[in-house]
Design a protein around this motif. Structure first.
Motif, mmCIF file in Angstrom:
data_model
loop_
_atom_site.group_PDB
_atom_site.id
_atom_site.type_symbol
_atom_site.label_atom_id
_atom_site.label_comp_id
_atom_site.label_asym_id
_atom_site.label_seq_id
_atom_site.Cartn_x
_atom_site.Cartn_y
_atom_site.Cartn_z
ATOM 1 N N ASP A 157 0.803 -1.222 0.000
ATOM 2 C CA ASP A 157 0.000 0.000 0.000
ATOM 3 C C ASP A 157 0.839 1.276 0.000
ATOM 4 O O ASP A 157 0.312 2.370 -0.236
ATOM 5 N N TRP A 158 2.124 1.157 0.275
ATOM 6 C CA TRP A 158 2.999 2.327 0.351
ATOM 7 C C TRP A 158 3.671 2.647 -0.982
ATOM 8 O O TRP A 158 4.360 3.658 -1.102
ATOM 9 N N GLU A 159 3.480 1.806 -1.987
ATOM 10 C CA GLU A 159 4.187 1.996 -3.255
ATOM 11 C C GLU A 159 3.851 3.339 -3.910
ATOM 12 O O GLU A 159 4.738 4.070 -4.372
ATOM 13 N N GLY A 160 2.572 3.662 -3.961
ATOM 14 C CA GLY A 160 2.161 4.907 -4.589
ATOM 15 C C GLY A 160 2.733 6.127 -3.896
ATOM 16 O O GLY A 160 3.239 7.056 -4.550
ATOM 17 N N LEU A 161 2.666 6.142 -2.563
ATOM 18 C CA LEU A 161 3.195 7.283 -1.817
ATOM 19 C C LEU A 161 4.694 7.427 -2.027
ATOM 20 O O LEU A 161 5.218 8.549 -2.103
ATOM 21 N N ALA A 162 5.411 6.298 -2.134
ATOM 22 C CA ALA A 162 6.856 6.354 -2.354
ATOM 23 C C ALA A 162 7.166 7.031 -3.687
ATOM 24 O O ALA A 162 8.058 7.884 -3.780
ATOM 25 N N HIS A 163 6.433 6.658 -4.742
ATOM 26 C CA HIS A 163 6.644 7.291 -6.046
ATOM 27 C C HIS A 163 6.277 8.776 -5.997
ATOM 28 O O HIS A 163 6.974 9.624 -6.574
ATOM 29 N N TYR A 164 5.191 9.089 -5.325
ATOM 30 C CA TYR A 164 4.734 10.476 -5.220
ATOM 31 C C TYR A 164 5.757 11.323 -4.460
ATOM 32 O O TYR A 164 6.105 12.440 -4.876
ATOM 33 N N ASP A 165 6.243 10.778 -3.335
ATOM 34 C CA ASP A 165 7.264 11.494 -2.561
ATOM 35 C C ASP A 165 8.543 11.671 -3.379
ATOM 36 O O ASP A 165 9.189 12.723 -3.325
ATOM 37 N N LEU A 166 8.916 10.638 -4.140
ATOM 38 C CA LEU A 166 10.133 10.723 -4.946
ATOM 39 C C LEU A 166 9.972 11.779 -6.042
ATOM 40 O O LEU A 166 10.904 12.549 -6.318
ATOM 41 N N ALA A 167 8.813 11.822 -6.666
ATOM 42 C CA ALA A 167 8.559 12.826 -7.705
ATOM 43 C C ALA A 167 8.712 14.236 -7.142
ATOM 44 O O ALA A 167 9.348 15.112 -7.763
ATOM 45 N N LYS A 168 8.136 14.471 -5.958
ATOM 46 C CA LYS A 168 8.232 15.799 -5.343
ATOM 47 C C LYS A 168 9.658 16.103 -4.903
ATOM 48 O O LYS A 168 10.116 17.256 -4.975
ATOM 49 N N THR A 169 10.368 15.072 -4.469
ATOM 50 C CA THR A 169 11.759 15.253 -4.055
ATOM 51 C C THR A 169 12.640 15.620 -5.244
ATOM 52 O O THR A 169 13.485 16.518 -5.158
ATOM 53 N N TYR A 170 12.452 14.937 -6.376
ATOM 54 C CA TYR A 170 13.181 15.305 -7.582
ATOM 55 C C TYR A 170 12.900 16.755 -7.956
ATOM 56 O O TYR A 170 13.803 17.500 -8.369
ATOM 57 N N ALA A 171 11.645 17.183 -7.831
ATOM 58 C CA ALA A 171 11.293 18.567 -8.158
ATOM 59 C C ALA A 171 12.035 19.537 -7.242
ATOM 60 O O ALA A 171 12.545 20.568 -7.700
ATOM 61 N N ALA A 172 12.101 19.212 -5.951
ATOM 62 C CA ALA A 172 12.810 20.075 -4.998
ATOM 63 C C ALA A 172 14.292 20.166 -5.327
ATOM 64 O O ALA A 172 14.934 21.198 -5.079
ATOM 65 N N LEU A 173 14.844 19.079 -5.882
ATOM 66 C CA LEU A 173 16.261 19.048 -6.267
ATOM 67 C C LEU A 173 16.491 19.606 -7.674
ATOM 68 O O LEU A 173 17.623 19.605 -8.156
ATOM 69 N N ARG A 174 15.421 20.051 -8.328
ATOM 70 C CA ARG A 174 15.468 20.581 -9.698
ATOM 71 C C ARG A 174 15.894 19.525 -10.712
ATOM 72 O O ARG A 174 16.425 19.847 -11.780
ATOM 73 N N LEU A 175 15.642 18.271 -10.395
ATOM 74 C CA LEU A 175 15.870 17.175 -11.343
ATOM 75 C C LEU A 175 14.537 16.952 -12.055
ATOM 76 O O LEU A 175 13.800 15.997 -11.784
ATOM 77 N N LEU A 176 14.226 17.858 -12.953
ATOM 78 C CA LEU A 176 12.859 17.962 -13.463
ATOM 79 C C LEU A 176 12.461 16.821 -14.399
ATOM 80 O O LEU A 176 11.299 16.396 -14.397
ATOM 81 N N GLN A 177 13.393 16.315 -15.200
ATOM 82 C CA GLN A 177 13.053 15.174 -16.056
ATOM 83 C C GLN A 177 12.719 13.948 -15.214
ATOM 84 O O GLN A 177 11.764 13.213 -15.505
ATOM 85 N N ASP A 178 13.508 13.742 -14.159
ATOM 86 C CA ASP A 178 13.233 12.621 -13.247
ATOM 87 C C ASP A 178 11.895 12.830 -12.542
ATOM 88 O O ASP A 178 11.112 11.888 -12.354
ATOM 89 N N SER A 179 11.641 14.061 -12.153
ATOM 90 C CA SER A 179 10.382 14.380 -11.476
ATOM 91 C C SER A 179 9.195 14.118 -12.405
ATOM 92 O O SER A 179 8.201 13.509 -11.997
ATOM 93 N N LYS A 180 9.307 14.569 -13.635
ATOM 94 C CA LYS A 180 8.234 14.358 -14.608
ATOM 95 C C LYS A 180 7.960 12.871 -14.801
ATOM 96 O O LYS A 180 6.797 12.433 -14.830
ATOM 97 N N ARG A 181 9.021 12.082 -14.921
ATOM 98 C CA ARG A 181 8.859 10.640 -15.103
ATOM 99 C C ARG A 181 8.086 10.021 -13.944
ATOM 100 O O ARG A 181 7.162 9.227 -14.142
ATOM 101 N N GLU A 182 8.452 10.388 -12.731
ATOM 102 C CA GLU A 182 7.788 9.815 -11.552
ATOM 103 C C GLU A 182 6.339 10.287 -11.440
ATOM 104 O O GLU A 182 5.454 9.506 -11.109
#
Length: 263
Positions: A193-218
């Motif tokens: 049940d935590w899989e979705g939240l992990a991807h969502y958190d990772l996407a937002k984390t990439y955005a905070a790090l300005r890794l925007l292509q990675d963020s978009k993918r997630e």
């Protein structure tokens, strides 16, 4: 009779309901014969466990209190009482009360918890405490407990604790550490049940790090699986719009901005 220190409701080796009922009947017969207070306490601790397995929660707590009443000054019985009551409260959702009891137990029963054959109980308490702190949003306090759990030999639910840890680091604005932990969690799998939240958190984390292509993918993964993951699709579209704007992808940014609008 040996105290019930190696069988509790959080363990995987629970008896089925029919077996539990038979075991309770045997315990009641033993209780009727026993006149030894310490022995009766052991029987009652076992009975409390079994009643909990049967979801007879009030009876389980009553049996646990009766066990302590038999030998109120016995340190082993008090140790078992605090551990089991803490686990009962946790599973009922009384997280603050459970956390307070289990935290007090760590210092109160330190000598027992330091014994090699009690190590698994210490680890069990720490897993409960980490889960409670995370659920209560106490990330600063949760991080050291979660990090310690990763060092335990048992790997049960390790990926979930990694995901929780990543979430905490993100909330604390330690984004690079959050990224590492979330990537580890997703690679390990078994997040359930935590899989979705992990991807969502990772996407937002990439955005905070300005890794925007990675963020978009997630975020696109989250959008495609939003129903399965039980994630807020409109919020994902808002994030995708922002990320695409950051990438200079105007057409996609406007597309996602429209999708994010209320219906």
């Amino acid at each position: 009779m040996q105290m019930v220190m190696d069988k509790h409701p959080s363990m995987n080796s629970r008896p089925d309901h029919a077996t539990a009922e038979k075991m309770i009947q045997e315990i009641d017969r033993n209780l009727a014969r026993s006149r030894n207070a310490k022995e009766r306490a052991g029987f009652l601790l076992n009975k409390a466990n079994l009643l909990w397995v049967l979801s007879r929660t009030n009876e389980a707590k009553d049996a646990l209190q009766l066990a302590l009443d038999q030998v109120p000054t016995d340190p082993e019985t008090r140790f078992a009482f605090d551990h089991l009551m803490g686990s009962f409260l946790h599973q009922e959702g009384n997280l603050r009360e459970a956390y307070a009891l289990l935290t007090a137990a760590l210092s109160k029963h330190r000598q027992m918890l330091d014994l090699p054959d009690r190590r698994f109980i210490y680890e069990d308490i720490q897993r409960y405490r980490a889960t409670e702190l995370f659920a209560l949003g106490e990330c600063k306090d949760a991080v050291p407990v979660l990090e310690e759990i990763l060092s335990f030999e048992s790997t049960e639910h390790k990926s979930v604790f990694l995901a929780n840890l990543g979430n905490c680091y993100a909330r604390l604005n330690e984004h690079e550490t959050a990224r590492k932990r979330l990537v580890q969690a997703i690679k390990q799998g078994a997040l359930h049940d935590w899989e979705g939240l992990a991807h969502y958190d990772l996407a937002k984390t990439y955005a905070a790090l300005r890794l925007l292509q990675d963020s978009k993918r997630e975020f696109k993964v989250c959008a495609e699986r939003a129903v399965t993951y039980n994630l807020p699709l409109k919020d994902i579209y808002k994030w995708l719009s922002r990320v695409c704007w950051g990438l200079g992808e105007t057409v996609e940014a406007e597309h996602y901005a429209k999708l994010a609008q209320p219906c």
